[in-house]
Design an enzyme around this catalytic site. Structure first.
Site, PDB file in Angstrom:
ATOM      1  CG  ASP A 126      -5.230  18.859 -13.948  1.00 47.61           C
ATOM      2  OD1 ASP A 126      -4.437  18.349 -14.901  1.00 47.61           O
ATOM      3  OD2 ASP A 126      -6.369  18.635 -13.615  1.00 47.61           O
ATOM      4  NE  ARG A 140      -3.105   0.152   3.094  1.00 48.06           N
ATOM      5  CZ  ARG A 140      -2.585   0.483   4.066  1.00 48.06           C
ATOM      6  NH1 ARG A 140      -2.190   1.743   4.532  1.00 48.06           N
ATOM      7  NH2 ARG A 140      -2.686  -0.250   5.244  1.00 48.06           N
ATOM      8  CE1 TYR A 180     -12.200  15.177 -16.253  1.00 51.10           C
ATOM      9  CE2 TYR A 180     -11.999  15.153 -13.896  1.00 51.10           C
ATOM     10  CZ  TYR A 180     -12.375  14.559 -15.034  1.00 51.10           C
ATOM     11  OH  TYR A 180     -12.768  13.220 -15.409  1.00 51.10           O
ATOM     12  CE  LYS A 239      -8.588  11.806 -18.953  1.00 49.29           C
ATOM     13  NZ  LYS A 239      -8.665  13.066 -17.997  1.00 49.29           N
TER      14      LYS A 239
HETATM   15  C1  LIG Z   1      -9.380  13.208 -16.708  1.00 49.69           C
HETATM   16  C2  LIG Z   1      -8.926  14.413 -16.104  1.00 49.69           C
HETATM   17  C3  LIG Z   1      -8.972  14.533 -14.761  1.00 49.69           C
HETATM   18  C4  LIG Z   1      -9.204  13.246 -13.939  1.00 49.69           C
HETATM   19  O1  LIG Z   1      -8.535  12.361 -14.127  1.00 49.69           O
HETATM   20  P1  LIG Z   1      -8.968  10.794 -13.929  1.00 49.69           P
HETATM   21  O2  LIG Z   1      -7.683   9.703 -14.186  1.00 49.69           O
HETATM   22  O3  LIG Z   1     -10.091  10.511 -14.627  1.00 49.69           O
HETATM   23  O4  LIG Z   1      -9.253  10.649 -12.416  1.00 49.69           O
HETATM   24  C5  LIG Z   1      -8.264  15.625 -13.985  1.00 49.69           C
HETATM   25  N1  LIG Z   1      -7.785  16.813 -14.694  1.00 49.69           N
HETATM   26  C6  LIG Z   1      -7.861  16.716 -16.453  1.00 49.69           C
HETATM   27  C7  LIG Z   1      -7.483  17.902 -16.745  1.00 49.69           C
HETATM   28  C8  LIG Z   1      -8.235  15.532 -16.823  1.00 49.69           C
HETATM   29  O5  LIG Z   1      -8.505  15.525 -18.328  1.00 49.69           O
END
Ligand SMILES: *Cc1c(COP(=O)(O)O)cnc(C)c1O
Length: 386
Positions: free
Chosen positions: A181, A55, A108, A206
């Site tokens: 982000d 973990r 997001y 992504k």
């Molecule tokens: C998809 C996404 C998230 C969330 O990520 P997950 O892997 O789906 O939890 C956060 N920020 C952006 C810009 C995203 O495209």
């Protein structure tokens, strides 16, 4: 053979070989997947391997983290989580009740919803502001009270650009940390830590993984301090670490990141230009176009391209946009972004009430297909061809 100083290989070279790690037992050029949940304790009661339980830590996860830390040039290293949301919420989870947070109005959607509905239940005070307007950001930050400024750039789904270096100055002057982000940019294109951010976050689901077969998230830190230690403790105690198999798939995806993103960005740029002149398109939202309000800042803080994402606003409103998405064949109607296959999505349908996303907007994630095919498919769909 050993070397005094490591050679100055480029990030692309290091990523292609996943840092060049060779399995010491077999000399395999591809690392094994370490699935063990527990590890033998030494007779002297120590854990000399550095691993004790699955973990808090895992060797395969560490391999992928090493590549990500290298890409972000992160002094504190990188931490992988079971999703982008788990990574993002760990940053907020490291704050204290009563702390003030500033976040963007365009961001997001699932994180915006979590900040509005869940984070406040934990005692965080959250204000949303248009972070691309530095005066508005300055006015929203409360010296001594604001502990975190959260940015997303380019930001979903309008690809709004925020000046990271200027935002870092504003946050730090008020005694707040800056987290970015950077999912839509990727570490190939933007390095928020070098621009002054304290933490950078990606949904590794992504473009980092790039093959639409892993849910993962990552944080990279500017320094090892009490805040970073708290983030680490949140991951460990809440069990938010990425699984070893997913870490292995991500490691595999990272080997081709530079090639994929170059092809995807070239495709996105070509599509943006062609759809900007399309008779059925009202507007193209893409930071690489000179008319995009964030273009000048994007040109300064993004290197080698403007990302793989764009949105188009379809003439004829919501019905025309949904109808267009219904008629594509090569583009795939699905959420998510950054994968090798191109995706199209009517974003307002996902985000629901309160979204800043216009109802005529289609979000386009450019994959690695032939841009001519992608244009022809969407062109036909826009023109109403069945
Ligand atoms: C998809 C996404 C998230 C969330 O990520 P997950 O892997 O789906 O939890 C956060 N920020 C952006 C810009 C995203 O495209």
């Amino acid at each position: 053979m050993s070397r005094e100083t490591p050679p100055a290989w480029s990030k692309r070279s290091l990523a292609a070989q996943a840092m060049g790690h060779i399995d010491p037992l077999t000399k395999a050029v591809v690392p094994p997947i370490h699935l063990a949940s527990t590890y033998i304790r030494d007779p002297d009661n120590q854990y000399s391997s550095g691993y004790c339980y699955g973990r808090p830590d895992n060797a395969t996860v560490r391999e992928a983290e090493a590549v990500l830390a290298m890409l972000e040039e992160a002094p504190a290293g990188a931490l992988l989580f079971g999703s982008g949301m788990a990574a993002a919420t760990a940053v907020f989870g490291a704050l204290d009740p009563g702390d003030h947070v500033v976040a963007p109005t365009v961001m997001y959607w699932a994180l915006r919803r979590w900040l509005g509905q869940e984070a406040t239940r934990w005692g965080l005070k959250v204000d949303f502001v248009a972070t691309d307007d530095l005066n508005a950001l300055r006015a929203a930050v409360i010296p001594g009270k604001t502990k975190l400024v959260w940015l997303e750039t380019p930001a979903n789904p309008l690809w709004t650009i925020t000046d990271i270096a200027a935002a870092a100055e504003i946050a730090h002057a008020a005694g707040a940390r800056l987290a970015v982000d950077s999912t839509a940019a990727s570490p190939v294109v933007t390095r928020p830590l070098a621009l002054g951010a304290d933490v950078v976050m990606h949904s590794a689901t992504k473009v980092l993984n790039g093959h639409s077969d892993v849910i993962a998230g990552v944080l990279a830190g500017a320094r090892i301090d009490a805040f970073w230690a708290r983030i680490q403790s949140v991951r460990s105690s809440q069990g938010a670490i990425l699984g070893p198999f997913e870490a292995y798939l991500l490691l595999r995806g990272l080997r081709t990141l530079h090639l994929r993103i170059a092809a995807q960005m070239a495709g996105a740029a070509a599509l943006a230009e062609r759809f900007a002149a399309h008779p059925y398109v009202l507007a193209v939202l893409y930071p690489g176009l000179p008319e995009h309000p964030g273009h000048a800042v994007a040109a300064r803080q993004m290197e080698g391209g403007f990302g793989t994402m764009l949105s188009i606003r379809v003439k004829g409103g919501e019905a025309a946009a949904i109808g267009t998405a219904a008629r594509v064949a090569l583009w795939k109607r699905a959420t998510s972004l950054g994968g090798v296959e191109s995706l199209i999505e009517h974003r307002a349908s996902v985000e629901g009430p309160g979204t800043p996303c216009p109802p005529d907007l289609l979000r386009l994630s450019t994959g690695i297909e032939d841009p001519d095919d992608l244009f022809a498919d969407l062109d036909a769909a826009l023109r109403g061809a069945a």
